[in-house]
Design a protein around this motif. Sequence first.
Motif, PDB file in Angstrom:
ATOM      1  N   PHE A  43       0.815  -1.208   0.000  1.00  0.00           N
ATOM      2  CA  PHE A  43       0.000   0.000   0.000  1.00  0.00           C
ATOM      3  C   PHE A  43       0.851   1.261   0.000  1.00  0.00           C
ATOM      4  O   PHE A  43       0.504   2.250  -0.640  1.00  0.00           O
ATOM      5  CB  PHE A  43      -0.966  -0.021   1.185  1.00  0.00           C
ATOM      6  CG  PHE A  43      -1.894  -1.196   1.145  1.00  0.00           C
ATOM      7  CD1 PHE A  43      -2.932  -1.239   0.238  1.00  0.00           C
ATOM      8  CD2 PHE A  43      -1.708  -2.269   1.989  1.00  0.00           C
ATOM      9  CE1 PHE A  43      -3.779  -2.320   0.180  1.00  0.00           C
ATOM     10  CE2 PHE A  43      -2.553  -3.358   1.944  1.00  0.00           C
ATOM     11  CZ  PHE A  43      -3.589  -3.385   1.033  1.00  0.00           C
ATOM     12  N   MET A  44       1.963   1.236   0.702  1.00  0.00           N
ATOM     13  CA  MET A  44       2.875   2.382   0.680  1.00  0.00           C
ATOM     14  C   MET A  44       3.649   2.441  -0.634  1.00  0.00           C
ATOM     15  O   MET A  44       3.952   3.523  -1.125  1.00  0.00           O
ATOM     16  CB  MET A  44       3.840   2.307   1.855  1.00  0.00           C
ATOM     17  CG  MET A  44       3.200   2.543   3.176  1.00  0.00           C
ATOM     18  SD  MET A  44       4.458   2.501   4.444  1.00  0.00           S
ATOM     19  CE  MET A  44       3.466   2.714   5.888  1.00  0.00           C
TER      20      MET A  44
ATOM     21  N   LEU B 285      -5.251  -1.749  -8.028  1.00  0.00           N
ATOM     22  CA  LEU B 285      -4.289  -2.581  -7.315  1.00  0.00           C
ATOM     23  C   LEU B 285      -4.551  -2.577  -5.804  1.00  0.00           C
ATOM     24  O   LEU B 285      -4.488  -3.616  -5.148  1.00  0.00           O
ATOM     25  CB  LEU B 285      -2.864  -2.102  -7.589  1.00  0.00           C
ATOM     26  CG  LEU B 285      -2.278  -2.473  -8.936  1.00  0.00           C
ATOM     27  CD1 LEU B 285      -0.982  -1.717  -9.174  1.00  0.00           C
ATOM     28  CD2 LEU B 285      -2.034  -3.961  -8.997  1.00  0.00           C
ATOM     29  N   ALA B 286      -4.845  -1.412  -5.254  1.00  0.00           N
ATOM     30  CA  ALA B 286      -5.115  -1.331  -3.813  1.00  0.00           C
ATOM     31  C   ALA B 286      -6.394  -2.079  -3.451  1.00  0.00           C
ATOM     32  O   ALA B 286      -6.436  -2.792  -2.440  1.00  0.00           O
ATOM     33  CB  ALA B 286      -5.219   0.128  -3.385  1.00  0.00           C
ATOM     34  N   ARG B 287      -7.432  -1.938  -4.251  1.00  0.00           N
ATOM     35  CA  ARG B 287      -8.682  -2.654  -3.972  1.00  0.00           C
ATOM     36  C   ARG B 287      -8.493  -4.163  -4.070  1.00  0.00           C
ATOM     37  O   ARG B 287      -9.022  -4.914  -3.263  1.00  0.00           O
ATOM     38  CB  ARG B 287      -9.776  -2.209  -4.947  1.00  0.00           C
ATOM     39  CG  ARG B 287     -10.242  -0.791  -4.773  1.00  0.00           C
ATOM     40  CD  ARG B 287     -11.063  -0.617  -3.562  1.00  0.00           C
ATOM     41  NE  ARG B 287     -12.251  -1.445  -3.680  1.00  0.00           N
ATOM     42  CZ  ARG B 287     -13.240  -1.451  -2.839  1.00  0.00           C
ATOM     43  NH1 ARG B 287     -13.193  -0.669  -1.786  1.00  0.00           N
ATOM     44  NH2 ARG B 287     -14.279  -2.232  -2.992  1.00  0.00           N
TER      45      ARG B 287
ATOM     46  N   LEU C 268      -7.889  -9.432  -1.428  1.00  0.00           N
ATOM     47  CA  LEU C 268      -7.136 -10.671  -1.238  1.00  0.00           C
ATOM     48  C   LEU C 268      -6.485 -10.769   0.137  1.00  0.00           C
ATOM     49  O   LEU C 268      -5.918 -11.794   0.485  1.00  0.00           O
ATOM     50  CB  LEU C 268      -6.064 -10.813  -2.317  1.00  0.00           C
ATOM     51  CG  LEU C 268      -6.589 -10.967  -3.750  1.00  0.00           C
ATOM     52  CD1 LEU C 268      -5.436 -10.989  -4.738  1.00  0.00           C
ATOM     53  CD2 LEU C 268      -7.422 -12.236  -3.870  1.00  0.00           C
ATOM     54  N   GLY C 269      -6.546  -9.700   0.907  1.00  0.00           N
ATOM     55  CA  GLY C 269      -5.988  -9.716   2.259  1.00  0.00           C
ATOM     56  C   GLY C 269      -4.478  -9.579   2.296  1.00  0.00           C
ATOM     57  O   GLY C 269      -3.814 -10.217   3.109  1.00  0.00           O
ATOM     58  N   ALA C 270      -3.931  -8.740   1.438  1.00  0.00           N
ATOM     59  CA  ALA C 270      -2.483  -8.520   1.424  1.00  0.00           C
ATOM     60  C   ALA C 270      -2.046  -7.911   2.752  1.00  0.00           C
ATOM     61  O   ALA C 270      -2.747  -7.072   3.321  1.00  0.00           O
ATOM     62  CB  ALA C 270      -2.094  -7.598   0.276  1.00  0.00           C
TER      63      ALA C 270
END
Length: 112
Positions: free
Chosen positions: A32-33, A86-88, A93-95
Motif C-alpha cells: 500500500f505504501m 491494485l489497492a482494492r 485478497l488480504g495482502a
Amino acid sequence: MLIETLIALLLLLGAGFTLVGSIGLARLPDLFMRLHGPTKATTLGVGGTLLASVMHFSAAGEGVSLHELLVALFLFITAPISAYLLARTALHLGAPGRAEPPRRPYHDGREE
C-alpha cells in the motif's frame, strides 16, 4: 539558449522525481505504501520529461508537438486508476499491510 536551459531544467526535475519514485517503490515496507512511488512522484517525473520533449520538438520543428501531450494525458488518467484497482485487489485478497498505526508513548512513559 533560454529554451535549452528550460528544457535541461525540466529534464533534471523529471529525472529527480522519477528517481525518488523509484526509490520509494523499492524501499517502502508494504504494498500500500509502495503504490505512492509510481503513482505520485514517477508520474510527475514522466510529466516533466514529456513537457521538456514538447518544448524541444516544438522549438526545433515546424509547429507545436502535441504527441507528448496525449501521452501525458493518458498517463495522468491511467496511473491513479491502476493504483486504485491494485489497492482494492490487495484489500480484497488480504495482502499484509500495516494494520494499526505505531504506538506512541504517553508523556510519562506509558504506552497508549
